[in-house]
Write an enzyme that holds these catalytic residues in place. Structure first.
Site, PDB file in Angstrom:
ATOM      1  N   HIS A 152       0.850  -1.205   0.000  1.00 38.42           N
ATOM      2  CA  HIS A 152       0.000   0.000   0.000  1.00 38.42           C
ATOM      3  C   HIS A 152       0.890   1.261   0.000  1.00 38.42           C
ATOM      4  O   HIS A 152       0.864   2.068   0.942  1.00 38.42           O
ATOM      5  CB  HIS A 152      -0.877  -0.031   1.258  1.00 38.42           C
ATOM      6  CG  HIS A 152      -2.030   0.917   1.242  1.00 38.42           C
ATOM      7  ND1 HIS A 152      -1.894   2.279   1.194  1.00 38.42           N
ATOM      8  CD2 HIS A 152      -3.365   0.687   1.263  1.00 38.42           C
ATOM      9  CE1 HIS A 152      -3.078   2.850   1.198  1.00 38.42           C
ATOM     10  NE2 HIS A 152      -3.988   1.928   1.233  1.00 38.42           N
ATOM     11  N   GLU A 252      -0.703   0.916  -5.528  1.00 35.37           N
ATOM     12  CA  GLU A 252      -0.565  -0.273  -4.690  1.00 35.37           C
ATOM     13  C   GLU A 252      -0.579  -1.556  -5.536  1.00 35.37           C
ATOM     14  O   GLU A 252      -1.637  -2.012  -5.969  1.00 35.37           O
ATOM     15  CB  GLU A 252      -1.706  -0.277  -3.684  1.00 35.37           C
ATOM     16  CG  GLU A 252      -1.846   1.030  -2.911  1.00 35.37           C
ATOM     17  CD  GLU A 252      -3.207   1.227  -2.284  1.00 35.37           C
ATOM     18  OE1 GLU A 252      -3.863   0.222  -1.960  1.00 35.37           O
ATOM     19  OE2 GLU A 252      -3.635   2.387  -2.127  1.00 35.37           O
TER      20      GLU A 252
END
Ligand code: TA6
Length: 281
Positions: A152, A252
């Site tokens: 992330h 991500e």
């Protein structure tokens, strides 16, 4: 140079530097929260982020594992790895331009209360003029388990208005804000809240602003999320200054939605990411 650092509240991280890069990696979540090339910080870190066990750092590269997102209501959003304490297994100064850091999380009584499987999760960081990370999941249980996951990554940008993300033209995505399936038309610009799960990834995705360019490569990933909270959502988010949306964009690399993995017993699967940074000015 490799040093173990401990804050007054006991929060521990590894700080390392070689001739081309430096990094800081927390034991909690195996969470890299600083990566510098010639003293230029390339990951975004919130000035309001907590550094305490049990609360995920806001910024850097949170590891979403064993779930990406919040579709599985039995697990916390983005899984639990990012708030669990990893063990520092080894730091190897391979050369004066490459340092390799290995951290590991094993299933425990605590993890089985959240997710009833035995596993080993190994994270390998290659800190050099590029940043490479491997997230390796090993199934140590007596049955298979489903896995979704993501790096992330919060990329620092000079100004959100200058950001251009290319490489996803024509790709199908789920717009998490509307629930609708869409197709990407051309490059991605950030001028509103963006929360998209692209269902095909690209060989190379490029993030650029006026000052630098990041080339994002991933392996064993066929989904990628692009996210910026913009004004309203940013103001409501934990660990974020009101204006923080101007300073970062998340890209991500993942195994999300239909790109999930089923890990057989005694099998290991790895998700890889590689970031090449280039200054433009
Ligand atoms: O990856 C995008 C996203 O799922 C957004 O919807 C937003 O929730 C973001 O992750 C941050 O999630 P977190 O749990 O770290 O606050």
């Amino acid at each position: 140079m490799v040093e173990m650092k401990k804050l007054e509240n006991g929060f521990e991280y590894v700080e390392l530097k070689n001739s081309v890069a430096s990094a800081k990696i927390a034991l909690q979540g195996a969470h890299i929260f600083s990566f510098k090339r010639s003293d230029e910080e390339l990951l975004w870190l919130s000035s309001k982020s907590a550094f305490e066990n049990g609360t995920a750092i806001r910024g850097g590269i949170p590891l979403c594992w064993p779930r990406f997102g919040n579709l599985d209501k039995a697990l916390p959003q983005h899984g639990f790895a990012r708030t669990f304490l990893f063990e520092l297994m080894k730091v190897t100064e391979e050369s004066d331009t490459l340092t390799v850091v290995h951290m590991q999380l094993k299933s425990s009584q605590e993890s089985r209360k959240i997710w009833n499987f035995d596993f080993v999760l190994d994270i390998f960081f290659h800190i050099s003029d590029t940043l490479k990370i491997e997230m390796q999941t090993s199934n140590k249980d007596t049955k298979e388990f489903l896995l979704t996951q993501a790096f992330h990554t919060y990329f620092a940008v000079s100004d959100i208005d200058d950001v251009v993300i290319s490489g996803l033209d024509g790709k199908e995505y789920l717009d998490s804000l509307t629930g609708k399936e869409e197709y990407q038309k051309g490059d991605i610009f950030i001028d509103r809240e963006v929360d998209r799960i692209y269902k095909e990834s690209a060989e190379h995705i490029t993030l650029s602003d006026k000052e630098h360019e990041v080339n994002i490569g991933a392996k064993n990933s066929h989904s990628v999320i692009v996210w910026n909270p913009w004004i309203e959502k940013c103001a409501k988010m934990s660990g974020m200054q009101k204006e923080a949306y101007k300073e970062f964009v998340c890209i991500e690399s993942a195994n999300a939605l239909d790109d999930f993995k089923v890990v057989q017993l005694n099998e290991s699967v790895s998700l890889f990411v590689k970031y090449n940074f280039r200054k433009l000015v």
